[in-house]
Scaffold this motif. Sequence first.
Motif, PDB file in Angstrom:
ATOM      1  N   THR A  68       0.849  -1.186   0.000  1.00 24.34           N
ATOM      2  CA  THR A  68       0.000   0.000   0.000  1.00 24.34           C
ATOM      3  C   THR A  68       0.886   1.237   0.000  1.00 24.34           C
ATOM      4  O   THR A  68       2.079   1.171   0.317  1.00 24.34           O
ATOM      5  N   LEU A  69       0.285   2.347  -0.333  1.00 20.60           N
ATOM      6  CA  LEU A  69       1.012   3.610  -0.333  1.00 20.60           C
ATOM      7  C   LEU A  69       1.528   3.930   1.070  1.00 20.60           C
ATOM      8  O   LEU A  69       2.658   4.385   1.235  1.00 20.60           O
ATOM      9  N   VAL A  70       0.727   3.671   2.074  1.00 16.07           N
ATOM     10  CA  VAL A  70       1.147   3.943   3.454  1.00 16.07           C
ATOM     11  C   VAL A  70       2.368   3.109   3.815  1.00 16.07           C
ATOM     12  O   VAL A  70       3.318   3.614   4.429  1.00 16.07           O
ATOM     13  N   LYS A  71       2.397   1.841   3.431  1.00 15.68           N
ATOM     14  CA  LYS A  71       3.561   0.992   3.702  1.00 15.68           C
ATOM     15  C   LYS A  71       4.802   1.514   2.986  1.00 15.68           C
ATOM     16  O   LYS A  71       5.887   1.551   3.559  1.00 15.68           O
ATOM     17  N   LEU A  72       4.637   1.909   1.734  1.00 12.81           N
ATOM     18  CA  LEU A  72       5.772   2.430   0.971  1.00 12.81           C
ATOM     19  C   LEU A  72       6.314   3.722   1.575  1.00 12.81           C
ATOM     20  O   LEU A  72       7.521   3.913   1.677  1.00 12.81           O
ATOM     21  N   VAL A  73       5.424   4.603   2.001  1.00 17.80           N
ATOM     22  CA  VAL A  73       5.851   5.855   2.626  1.00 17.80           C
ATOM     23  C   VAL A  73       6.582   5.553   3.934  1.00 17.80           C
ATOM     24  O   VAL A  73       7.620   6.153   4.237  1.00 17.80           O
ATOM     25  N   GLY A  74       6.064   4.608   4.715  1.00 20.50           N
ATOM     26  CA  GLY A  74       6.720   4.231   5.964  1.00 20.50           C
ATOM     27  C   GLY A  74       8.107   3.675   5.735  1.00 20.50           C
ATOM     28  O   GLY A  74       9.063   4.039   6.439  1.00 20.50           O
ATOM     29  N   LEU A  75       8.257   2.796   4.763  1.00 22.87           N
ATOM     30  CA  LEU A  75       9.573   2.240   4.444  1.00 22.87           C
ATOM     31  C   LEU A  75      10.531   3.318   3.953  1.00 22.87           C
ATOM     32  O   LEU A  75      11.705   3.336   4.314  1.00 22.87           O
ATOM     33  N   PHE A  76      10.017   4.244   3.161  1.00 21.22           N
ATOM     34  CA  PHE A  76      10.848   5.347   2.683  1.00 21.22           C
ATOM     35  C   PHE A  76      11.306   6.220   3.851  1.00 21.22           C
ATOM     36  O   PHE A  76      12.461   6.652   3.903  1.00 21.22           O
ATOM     37  N   ALA A  77      10.411   6.478   4.787  1.00 22.47           N
ATOM     38  CA  ALA A  77      10.767   7.284   5.960  1.00 22.47           C
ATOM     39  C   ALA A  77      11.864   6.613   6.769  1.00 22.47           C
ATOM     40  O   ALA A  77      12.793   7.277   7.261  1.00 22.47           O
ATOM     41  N   ILE A  78      11.791   5.305   6.915  1.00 25.71           N
ATOM     42  CA  ILE A  78      12.829   4.564   7.637  1.00 25.71           C
ATOM     43  C   ILE A  78      14.156   4.673   6.893  1.00 25.71           C
ATOM     44  O   ILE A  78      15.204   4.912   7.499  1.00 25.71           O
ATOM     45  N   LEU A  79      14.119   4.516   5.592  1.00 29.99           N
ATOM     46  CA  LEU A  79      15.335   4.633   4.788  1.00 29.99           C
ATOM     47  C   LEU A  79      15.963   6.016   4.948  1.00 29.99           C
ATOM     48  O   LEU A  79      17.178   6.138   5.145  1.00 29.99           O
ATOM     49  N   VAL A  80      15.153   7.050   4.900  1.00 33.65           N
ATOM     50  CA  VAL A  80      15.664   8.412   5.077  1.00 33.65           C
ATOM     51  C   VAL A  80      16.276   8.559   6.467  1.00 33.65           C
ATOM     52  O   VAL A  80      17.350   9.150   6.633  1.00 33.65           O
ATOM     53  N   GLY A  81      15.631   8.013   7.479  1.00 34.90           N
ATOM     54  CA  GLY A  81      16.164   8.069   8.830  1.00 34.90           C
ATOM     55  C   GLY A  81      17.513   7.397   8.960  1.00 34.90           C
ATOM     56  O   GLY A  81      18.429   7.916   9.606  1.00 34.90           O
ATOM     57  N   VAL A  82      17.663   6.235   8.352  1.00 36.14           N
ATOM     58  CA  VAL A  82      18.947   5.516   8.387  1.00 36.14           C
ATOM     59  C   VAL A  82      20.033   6.343   7.708  1.00 36.14           C
ATOM     60  O   VAL A  82      21.144   6.475   8.225  1.00 36.14           O
ATOM     61  N   VAL A  83      19.713   6.904   6.558  1.00 39.48           N
ATOM     62  CA  VAL A  83      20.695   7.729   5.843  1.00 39.48           C
ATOM     63  C   VAL A  83      21.086   8.942   6.686  1.00 39.48           C
ATOM     64  O   VAL A  83      22.270   9.261   6.822  1.00 39.48           O
ATOM     65  N   LEU A  84      20.121   9.611   7.292  1.00 43.35           N
ATOM     66  CA  LEU A  84      20.417  10.788   8.104  1.00 43.35           C
ATOM     67  C   LEU A  84      21.258  10.435   9.327  1.00 43.35           C
ATOM     68  O   LEU A  84      22.172  11.177   9.694  1.00 43.35           O
ATOM     69  N   LEU A  85      20.979   9.307   9.965  1.00 44.17           N
ATOM     70  CA  LEU A  85      21.790   8.881  11.103  1.00 44.17           C
ATOM     71  C   LEU A  85      23.233   8.595  10.678  1.00 44.17           C
ATOM     72  O   LEU A  85      24.182   8.911  11.398  1.00 44.17           O
ATOM     73  N   ASN A  86      23.392   8.002   9.512  1.00 44.58           N
ATOM     74  CA  ASN A  86      24.742   7.750   9.009  1.00 44.58           C
ATOM     75  C   ASN A  86      25.484   9.049   8.727  1.00 44.58           C
ATOM     76  O   ASN A  86      26.661   9.188   9.033  1.00 44.58           O
ATOM     77  N   ILE A  87      24.799   9.990   8.124  1.00 46.45           N
ATOM     78  CA  ILE A  87      25.415  11.286   7.845  1.00 46.45           C
ATOM     79  C   ILE A  87      25.789  11.982   9.146  1.00 46.45           C
ATOM     80  O   ILE A  87      26.889  12.516   9.290  1.00 46.45           O
ATOM     81  N   ALA A  88      24.885  11.964  10.116  1.00 49.44           N
ATOM     82  CA  ALA A  88      25.151  12.599  11.410  1.00 49.44           C
ATOM     83  C   ALA A  88      26.326  11.932  12.113  1.00 49.44           C
ATOM     84  O   ALA A  88      27.144  12.599  12.742  1.00 49.44           O
ATOM     85  N   GLY A  89      26.442  10.625  11.994  1.00 47.25           N
ATOM     86  CA  GLY A  89      27.542   9.907  12.621  1.00 47.25           C
ATOM     87  C   GLY A  89      28.876  10.246  12.009  1.00 47.25           C
ATOM     88  O   GLY A  89      29.905  10.237  12.701  1.00 47.25           O
ATOM     89  N   ARG A  90      28.896  10.558  10.754  1.00 49.40           N
ATOM     90  CA  ARG A  90      30.149  10.900  10.072  1.00 49.40           C
ATOM     91  C   ARG A  90      30.595  12.326  10.360  1.00 49.40           C
ATOM     92  O   ARG A  90      31.772  12.626  10.290  1.00 49.40           O
ATOM     93  N   THR A  91      29.624  13.206  10.663  1.00 46.42           N
ATOM     94  CA  THR A  91      29.978  14.609  10.878  1.00 46.42           C
ATOM     95  C   THR A  91      30.358  14.899  12.313  1.00 46.42           C
ATOM     96  O   THR A  91      30.852  15.977  12.606  1.00 46.42           O
ATOM     97  N   THR A  92      30.094  13.953  13.241  1.00 46.49           N
ATOM     98  CA  THR A  92      30.439  14.215  14.646  1.00 46.49           C
ATOM     99  C   THR A  92      31.766  13.610  15.008  1.00 46.49           C
ATOM    100  O   THR A  92      32.282  12.756  14.388  1.00 46.49           O
TER     101      THR A  92
END
Length: 103
Positions: free
Chosen positions: A79-103
């Motif tokens: 469903t669209l809701v499932k896809l949006v949720g998975l995308f949000a998780i992916l974005v979160g993982v990417v942002l955490l990785n970026i934050a970990g590299r900058t600190t």
Amino acid sequence: MLAMAIVAEVIATSSMKLSNGFTRFWPSLLTVCGYAISLYLLSHILRTLEVGIVYAIWSGVGLAAVALIGVLWFGETVTLVKLVGLFAILVGVVLLNIAGRTT
């Protein structure tokens, strides 16, 4: 090692579905062993890497893989809701990785 932990977790979670509420022996055994292996590997990874980043990658990639297996193997719906949720998780993982590299 993190990739192996993710694979073990995905196998364990998929096997849990097949265990039929832990009423089938082999899938139940695979579930327990898969989680044990995954957590063992995670404990070693966490000796050198940050827990937030490791857990985000482990759970995010594992979740996406299990969702894909659910659709392809178990015939679950997309469903669209499932896809949006998975995308949000992916974005979160990417942002955490970026934050970990900058600190």
